[in-house]
Motif scaffolding. Structure first.
Motif, PDB file in Angstrom:
ATOM      1  N   VAL A  95      -6.452  10.546   1.700  1.00  0.00           N
ATOM      2  CA  VAL A  95      -5.191   9.870   1.979  1.00  0.00           C
ATOM      3  C   VAL A  95      -4.065  10.737   1.427  1.00  0.00           C
ATOM      4  CG1 VAL A  95      -3.765   7.822   1.596  1.00  0.00           C
ATOM      5  CG2 VAL A  95      -6.255   7.580   1.779  1.00  0.00           C
ATOM      6  N   HIS A  96      -3.053  10.980   2.272  1.00  0.00           N
ATOM      7  CA  HIS A  96      -1.859  11.684   1.794  1.00  0.00           C
ATOM      8  C   HIS A  96      -0.638  10.890   2.224  1.00  0.00           C
ATOM      9  CE1 HIS A  96       0.879  14.811   0.554  1.00  0.00           C
ATOM     10  NE2 HIS A  96       1.441  14.786   1.751  1.00  0.00           N
ATOM     11  N   ASN A 107       4.655  10.604  -4.110  1.00  0.00           N
ATOM     12  CA  ASN A 107       3.640  11.420  -3.451  1.00  0.00           C
ATOM     13  C   ASN A 107       2.277  10.921  -3.916  1.00  0.00           C
ATOM     14  OD1 ASN A 107       1.696  13.751  -3.261  1.00  0.00           O
ATOM     15  ND2 ASN A 107       3.430  14.608  -2.158  1.00  0.00           N
ATOM     16  N   LEU A 108       1.399  10.587  -2.961  1.00  0.00           N
ATOM     17  CA  LEU A 108       0.071  10.078  -3.292  1.00  0.00           C
ATOM     18  C   LEU A 108      -0.978  10.923  -2.589  1.00  0.00           C
ATOM     19  CD1 LEU A 108      -1.663   7.700  -4.535  1.00  0.00           C
ATOM     20  CD2 LEU A 108      -1.438   6.591  -2.290  1.00  0.00           C
ATOM     21  N   ASP A 109      -1.913  11.477  -3.345  1.00  0.00           N
ATOM     22  CA  ASP A 109      -3.011  12.271  -2.792  1.00  0.00           C
ATOM     23  C   ASP A 109      -4.331  11.737  -3.325  1.00  0.00           C
ATOM     24  OD1 ASP A 109      -2.090  14.544  -1.074  1.00  0.00           O
ATOM     25  OD2 ASP A 109      -0.832  14.925  -2.832  1.00  0.00           O
ATOM     26  N   GLN A 120      -4.126  11.253  -7.521  1.00  0.00           N
ATOM     27  CA  GLN A 120      -2.936  11.156  -8.358  1.00  0.00           C
ATOM     28  C   GLN A 120      -1.747  10.638  -7.561  1.00  0.00           C
ATOM     29  OE1 GLN A 120      -1.150  14.876  -9.910  1.00  0.00           O
ATOM     30  NE2 GLN A 120      -1.372  13.970 -11.946  1.00  0.00           N
ATOM     31  N   ARG A 121      -0.949   9.828  -8.240  1.00  0.00           N
ATOM     32  CA  ARG A 121       0.326   9.354  -7.708  1.00  0.00           C
ATOM     33  C   ARG A 121       1.438   9.944  -8.565  1.00  0.00           C
ATOM     34  NH1 ARG A 121      -0.490   4.434  -8.418  1.00  0.00           N
ATOM     35  NH2 ARG A 121      -1.066   3.751  -6.305  1.00  0.00           N
ATOM     36  N   PRO A 170      -2.282   2.040   1.525  1.00  0.00           N
ATOM     37  CA  PRO A 170      -1.995   2.783   0.298  1.00  0.00           C
ATOM     38  C   PRO A 170      -0.579   2.612  -0.236  1.00  0.00           C
ATOM     39  CG  PRO A 170      -2.093   4.275   2.171  1.00  0.00           C
ATOM     40  CD  PRO A 170      -2.561   2.933   2.661  1.00  0.00           C
ATOM     41  N   LEU A 171       0.401   2.290   0.614  1.00  0.00           N
ATOM     42  CA  LEU A 171       1.777   2.186   0.117  1.00  0.00           C
ATOM     43  C   LEU A 171       1.898   1.086  -0.925  1.00  0.00           C
ATOM     44  CD1 LEU A 171       4.680   3.107   0.131  1.00  0.00           C
ATOM     45  CD2 LEU A 171       5.098   1.599   2.094  1.00  0.00           C
TER      46      LEU A 171
END
Length: 244
Positions: A95-96, A107-109, A120-121, A170-171
């Motif tokens: 997920v990006h 930014n979320l990866d 990490q967020r 994810p948001l």
């Protein structure tokens, strides 16, 4: 890319085929029914005024699928870029997410590891940067939230047809048990023209949505999405605007 989606037409399945399909996951069935790639672009209308757009699509790869969403709402200074890397049965691989609102940026990866999404967020604000480790249990069978807006393209038009699954968004780092049910949609008007539609009710998420899809087996298209309980909807735009 043109916004029209050419969805394959399938013949009547044999009893053996029907039994095999019933044993497949919803994600596997959806992935098999979708064409190699597709996309729809809708203009956001908020309180009666044009206010951004959403661009949702997918591309099949040799390893599975890339599912993407590009959305913006300038009045609220909201801009989102979201990409899922998925297996052939639409299970999570990565997920990006990049999300910008006002002066804040996130930014979320995440990557799938042993039934979990880990990564990490990073949240950036004027007063500084905050880094957070992320570790989320992701049991088998959970699908990405945007799949619910693509599923109506391959569902039956018969009233009362229903699919149910659990999604992850994810948001908001949110899970939901949702159902999608086919209802009559009627003829609707959009900036791209008039369309005879089937309405698919997505219930159980926050917020709920109604997705309007053109009728017919060979050329189905999402032409409207209503945000239930809010004066907000997404409408099909002319193809020249969608290609910009």
């Amino acid at each position: 890319m043109a916004v029209l989606l050419a969805v394959p037409v399938f013949g009547v399945a044999t009893q053996a085929q029907a039994q095999a399909q019933a044993q497949e996951s919803i994600g596997a069935q959806a992935s098999a029914a979708l064409p190699e790639r597709g996309e729809f672009v809708l203009g956001l209308v908020n309180e009666g005024e044009r206010d951004g757009f959403m661009r949702l699509g997918w591309i099949k790869t040799e390893h599975g699928m890339l599912l993407y969403d590009r959305s913006m709402m300038p009045s609220a200074q909201v801009y989102e870029t979201l990409v899922f890397g998925l297996t052939p049965d639409l299970q999570f691989e990565s997920v990006h997410l990049e999300f910008h609102r006002g002066l804040a940026y996130m930014n979320l990866d995440l990557d799938a590891e042993n039934g979990r999404l880990v990564g990490q967020r990073v949240i950036q604000r004027l007063e500084g940067t905050e880094e957070q480790a992320v570790d989320i249990a992701m049991p088998e069978g959970i699908l990405p939230r945007p799949v619910a807006f693509i599923m109506p393209l391959i569902m039956s038009e018969e009233e009362g047809t229903e699919e149910a699954f659990r999604w992850y968004g994810p948001l908001g780092n949110a899970f939901a048990d949702v159902t999608i049910t086919a209802r009559p949609g009627g003829v609707i008007e959009t900036p791209a023209g008039s369309f005879d539609t089937t309405r698919y009710e997505i219930r159980g998420g926050s917020p709920d949505n109604d997705v309007y899809v053109t009728r017919g087996a060979a050329d189905r298209r999402v032409v409207r999405i209503d945000v239930v309980g809010q004066n907000m909807q997404f409408l099909a735009v002319p193809e020249t605007e969608a290609e910009e």
